[in-house]
Design a protein around this motif. Structure first.
Motif, PDB file in Angstrom:
ATOM      1  N   ALA A  67       1.625  -3.534  -9.890  1.00 40.59           N
ATOM      2  CA  ALA A  67       2.314  -4.427 -10.832  1.00 40.59           C
ATOM      3  C   ALA A  67       3.253  -5.367 -10.080  1.00 40.59           C
ATOM      4  O   ALA A  67       3.316  -6.571 -10.394  1.00 40.59           O
ATOM      5  CB  ALA A  67       3.092  -3.609 -11.868  1.00 40.59           C
ATOM      6  N   ILE A  68       3.958  -4.860  -9.082  1.00 41.78           N
ATOM      7  CA  ILE A  68       4.844  -5.707  -8.272  1.00 41.78           C
ATOM      8  C   ILE A  68       4.014  -6.743  -7.520  1.00 41.78           C
ATOM      9  O   ILE A  68       4.367  -7.926  -7.465  1.00 41.78           O
ATOM     10  CB  ILE A  68       5.686  -4.847  -7.307  1.00 41.78           C
ATOM     11  CG1 ILE A  68       6.634  -3.932  -8.090  1.00 41.78           C
ATOM     12  CG2 ILE A  68       6.469  -5.737  -6.338  1.00 41.78           C
ATOM     13  CD1 ILE A  68       7.289  -2.858  -7.255  1.00 41.78           C
ATOM     14  N   GLN A  69       2.908  -6.314  -6.949  1.00 44.66           N
ATOM     15  CA  GLN A  69       2.006  -7.222  -6.231  1.00 44.66           C
ATOM     16  C   GLN A  69       1.528  -8.362  -7.142  1.00 44.66           C
ATOM     17  O   GLN A  69       1.608  -9.540  -6.771  1.00 44.66           O
ATOM     18  CB  GLN A  69       0.808  -6.426  -5.709  1.00 44.66           C
ATOM     19  CG  GLN A  69      -0.300  -7.252  -5.126  1.00 44.66           C
ATOM     20  CD  GLN A  69      -1.546  -6.408  -4.862  1.00 44.66           C
ATOM     21  OE1 GLN A  69      -1.470  -5.196  -4.680  1.00 44.66           O
ATOM     22  NE2 GLN A  69      -2.687  -7.044  -4.851  1.00 44.66           N
ATOM     23  N   CYS A  70       1.032  -8.020  -8.320  1.00 45.29           N
ATOM     24  CA  CYS A  70       0.529  -9.043  -9.257  1.00 45.29           C
ATOM     25  C   CYS A  70       1.647  -9.958  -9.729  1.00 45.29           C
ATOM     26  O   CYS A  70       1.452 -11.169  -9.870  1.00 45.29           O
ATOM     27  CB  CYS A  70      -0.163  -8.368 -10.441  1.00 45.29           C
ATOM     28  SG  CYS A  70      -1.670  -7.505 -10.000  1.00 45.29           S
ATOM     29  N   PHE A  71       2.818  -9.383  -9.979  1.00 46.97           N
ATOM     30  CA  PHE A  71       3.986 -10.162 -10.397  1.00 46.97           C
ATOM     31  C   PHE A  71       4.335 -11.216  -9.349  1.00 46.97           C
ATOM     32  O   PHE A  71       4.540 -12.393  -9.682  1.00 46.97           O
ATOM     33  CB  PHE A  71       5.150  -9.192 -10.626  1.00 46.97           C
ATOM     34  CG  PHE A  71       6.500  -9.823 -10.786  1.00 46.97           C
ATOM     35  CD1 PHE A  71       6.777 -10.690 -11.825  1.00 46.97           C
ATOM     36  CD2 PHE A  71       7.529  -9.522  -9.897  1.00 46.97           C
ATOM     37  CE1 PHE A  71       8.038 -11.246 -11.976  1.00 46.97           C
ATOM     38  CE2 PHE A  71       8.788 -10.060 -10.042  1.00 46.97           C
ATOM     39  CZ  PHE A  71       9.043 -10.933 -11.091  1.00 46.97           C
ATOM     40  N   LEU A  72       4.358 -10.826  -8.092  1.00 46.72           N
ATOM     41  CA  LEU A  72       4.683 -11.780  -7.026  1.00 46.72           C
ATOM     42  C   LEU A  72       3.589 -12.832  -6.873  1.00 46.72           C
ATOM     43  O   LEU A  72       3.880 -14.022  -6.738  1.00 46.72           O
ATOM     44  CB  LEU A  72       4.904 -11.046  -5.703  1.00 46.72           C
ATOM     45  CG  LEU A  72       6.140 -10.154  -5.647  1.00 46.72           C
ATOM     46  CD1 LEU A  72       6.168  -9.358  -4.359  1.00 46.72           C
ATOM     47  CD2 LEU A  72       7.407 -10.976  -5.806  1.00 46.72           C
ATOM     48  N   ALA A 112       6.339 -10.671   1.580  1.00 41.76           N
ATOM     49  CA  ALA A 112       7.067  -9.478   1.133  1.00 41.76           C
ATOM     50  C   ALA A 112       6.347  -8.218   1.594  1.00 41.76           C
ATOM     51  O   ALA A 112       6.978  -7.260   2.048  1.00 41.76           O
ATOM     52  CB  ALA A 112       7.223  -9.494  -0.389  1.00 41.76           C
ATOM     53  N   ALA A 113       5.019  -8.211   1.501  1.00 46.06           N
ATOM     54  CA  ALA A 113       4.253  -7.033   1.909  1.00 46.06           C
ATOM     55  C   ALA A 113       4.434  -6.759   3.395  1.00 46.06           C
ATOM     56  O   ALA A 113       4.677  -5.606   3.796  1.00 46.06           O
ATOM     57  CB  ALA A 113       2.776  -7.234   1.572  1.00 46.06           C
ATOM     58  N   ARG A 114       4.324  -7.796   4.215  1.00 49.33           N
ATOM     59  CA  ARG A 114       4.498  -7.605   5.661  1.00 49.33           C
ATOM     60  C   ARG A 114       5.909  -7.096   5.975  1.00 49.33           C
ATOM     61  O   ARG A 114       6.080  -6.181   6.787  1.00 49.33           O
ATOM     62  CB  ARG A 114       4.224  -8.907   6.411  1.00 49.33           C
ATOM     63  CG  ARG A 114       2.750  -9.160   6.660  1.00 49.33           C
ATOM     64  CD  ARG A 114       2.531 -10.297   7.645  1.00 49.33           C
ATOM     65  NE  ARG A 114       2.872 -11.599   7.095  1.00 49.33           N
ATOM     66  CZ  ARG A 114       2.044 -12.337   6.354  1.00 49.33           C
ATOM     67  NH1 ARG A 114       0.829 -11.927   6.089  1.00 49.33           N
ATOM     68  NH2 ARG A 114       2.440 -13.509   5.894  1.00 49.33           N
ATOM     69  N   ALA A 115       6.916  -7.681   5.345  1.00 50.88           N
ATOM     70  CA  ALA A 115       8.302  -7.271   5.604  1.00 50.88           C
ATOM     71  C   ALA A 115       8.555  -5.822   5.190  1.00 50.88           C
ATOM     72  O   ALA A 115       9.362  -5.133   5.800  1.00 50.88           O
ATOM     73  CB  ALA A 115       9.270  -8.208   4.873  1.00 50.88           C
ATOM     74  N   ALA A 116       7.847  -5.366   4.147  1.00 48.32           N
ATOM     75  CA  ALA A 116       8.038  -4.000   3.652  1.00 48.32           C
ATOM     76  C   ALA A 116       7.134  -2.982   4.336  1.00 48.32           C
ATOM     77  O   ALA A 116       7.281  -1.779   4.125  1.00 48.32           O
ATOM     78  CB  ALA A 116       7.779  -3.964   2.147  1.00 48.32           C
ATOM     79  N   GLY A 117       6.182  -3.470   5.130  1.00 51.67           N
ATOM     80  CA  GLY A 117       5.217  -2.560   5.733  1.00 51.67           C
ATOM     81  C   GLY A 117       4.169  -2.093   4.745  1.00 51.67           C
ATOM     82  O   GLY A 117       3.599  -1.014   4.876  1.00 51.67           O
ATOM     83  N   ALA A 118       3.906  -2.924   3.748  1.00 46.20           N
ATOM     84  CA  ALA A 118       2.909  -2.612   2.717  1.00 46.20           C
ATOM     85  C   ALA A 118       1.581  -3.272   3.078  1.00 46.20           C
ATOM     86  O   ALA A 118       1.561  -4.256   3.828  1.00 46.20           O
ATOM     87  CB  ALA A 118       3.391  -3.123   1.353  1.00 46.20           C
ATOM     88  N   PRO A 119       0.489  -2.776   2.540  1.00 44.41           N
ATOM     89  CA  PRO A 119      -0.805  -3.399   2.830  1.00 44.41           C
ATOM     90  C   PRO A 119      -0.911  -4.786   2.187  1.00 44.41           C
ATOM     91  O   PRO A 119      -0.811  -4.905   0.973  1.00 44.41           O
ATOM     92  CB  PRO A 119      -1.825  -2.429   2.232  1.00 44.41           C
ATOM     93  CG  PRO A 119      -1.071  -1.626   1.227  1.00 44.41           C
ATOM     94  CD  PRO A 119       0.348  -1.590   1.687  1.00 44.41           C
ATOM     95  N   GLY A 138      10.632   0.812  -2.822  1.00 37.95           N
ATOM     96  CA  GLY A 138      11.984   0.301  -2.621  1.00 37.95           C
ATOM     97  C   GLY A 138      12.033  -0.796  -1.567  1.00 37.95           C
ATOM     98  O   GLY A 138      12.705  -1.816  -1.745  1.00 37.95           O
ATOM     99  N   ARG A 139      11.318  -0.583  -0.470  1.00 32.92           N
ATOM    100  CA  ARG A 139      11.273  -1.612   0.584  1.00 32.92           C
ATOM    101  C   ARG A 139      10.593  -2.882   0.075  1.00 32.92           C
ATOM    102  O   ARG A 139      11.002  -3.995   0.408  1.00 32.92           O
ATOM    103  CB  ARG A 139      10.543  -1.088   1.822  1.00 32.92           C
ATOM    104  CG  ARG A 139      11.289  -0.030   2.590  1.00 32.92           C
ATOM    105  CD  ARG A 139      10.706   0.241   3.974  1.00 32.92           C
ATOM    106  NE  ARG A 139       9.272   0.418   4.008  1.00 32.92           N
ATOM    107  CZ  ARG A 139       8.642   1.585   3.895  1.00 32.92           C
ATOM    108  NH1 ARG A 139       9.351   2.698   3.733  1.00 32.92           N
ATOM    109  NH2 ARG A 139       7.323   1.661   3.964  1.00 32.92           N
ATOM    110  N   LEU A 140       9.566  -2.722  -0.727  1.00 38.19           N
ATOM    111  CA  LEU A 140       8.847  -3.871  -1.262  1.00 38.19           C
ATOM    112  C   LEU A 140       9.731  -4.701  -2.194  1.00 38.19           C
ATOM    113  O   LEU A 140       9.766  -5.931  -2.099  1.00 38.19           O
ATOM    114  CB  LEU A 140       7.588  -3.406  -1.990  1.00 38.19           C
ATOM    115  CG  LEU A 140       6.670  -4.490  -2.532  1.00 38.19           C
ATOM    116  CD1 LEU A 140       6.190  -5.415  -1.428  1.00 38.19           C
ATOM    117  CD2 LEU A 140       5.475  -3.850  -3.244  1.00 38.19           C
TER     118      LEU A 140
END
Length: 193
Positions: free
Chosen positions: A8-13, A25-32, A48-50
């Motif tokens: 949901a956060i991914q789609c929102f962004l 945001a994904a790279r900064a948070a270490g997310a895929p 939380g990091r995302l």
């Protein structure tokens, strides 16, 4: 944490600020960067990091971003299913509020892996106090955005605010219902027209 929340956060962004904002945001948070699988579990710290990375990227306070996420979940055309499920709770905003305590159980029927915190509603006239149990960090501002969007959807005028998150992760949302028939609500039909 369930992948549905991260998705949901991914789609929102992506829907609000584009693919570049999501990727940053994904790279900064270490997310895929490729995105989240909705039915997989992820470390809650990643969520939380995302949120923190997205807030920094967009130069917004995390709580404001989470509140906008709640609004997005109800009002964006790509999330019409969420709005539809919530509108089944009652014909007006007051009745909708009175069914909030049942929402976590109703969500579990449709999405067994998505666990919402317990909800307790207390009413004092036109003032409602919604107590959100621990378990989902940042849920209070998301709830404020979602409830504000639902008030608009029903045509009600309500003032909402979230209190600070307690040490155990619980929080309280205050809803003051000023005018239940303030404006024409959005059309909603139980069946297809």
């Amino acid at each position: 944490m369930n992948g549905l929340i991260n998705r949901a956060i991914q789609c929102f962004l992506r829907d609000g600020w584009g693919g570049a904002a999501w990727a940053d945001a994904a790279r900064a948070a270490g997310a895929p960067v490729a995105g989240f699988e909705p039915l997989l579990d992820y470390d809650p710290a990643l969520t939380g990091r995302l949120v923190a990375a997205a807030a920094a990227r967009l130069d917004r306070a995390p709580d404001c971003l989470l509140e906008d996420l709640g609004t997005y979940l109800v009002s964006h055309p790509s999330r019409a299913g969420v709005r539809r499920l919530l509108r089944f709770a009652g014909p007006d905003f007051r009745e909708f509020l009175q069914t909030l305590e049942d929402l976590p159980a109703r969500v579990r029927l449709a999405l067994p892996d998505l666990v919402l915190p317990a909800m307790q509603l207390r009413q004092e006239g036109n003032l409602y106090l919604l107590r959100l149990g621990p378990g989902v960090p940042g849920i209070a501002p998301v709830a404020v955005g979602l409830l504000r969007a639902m008030a608009d959807d029903y045509g009600a005028l309500a003032v909402l605010s979230a209190g600070p998150e307690a040490a155990d992760g619980s929080a309280e949302v205050t809803i003051r219902l000023l005018d239940e028939g303030f404006a024409a609500g959005r059309d909603f039909l139980l069946g297809r027209a």
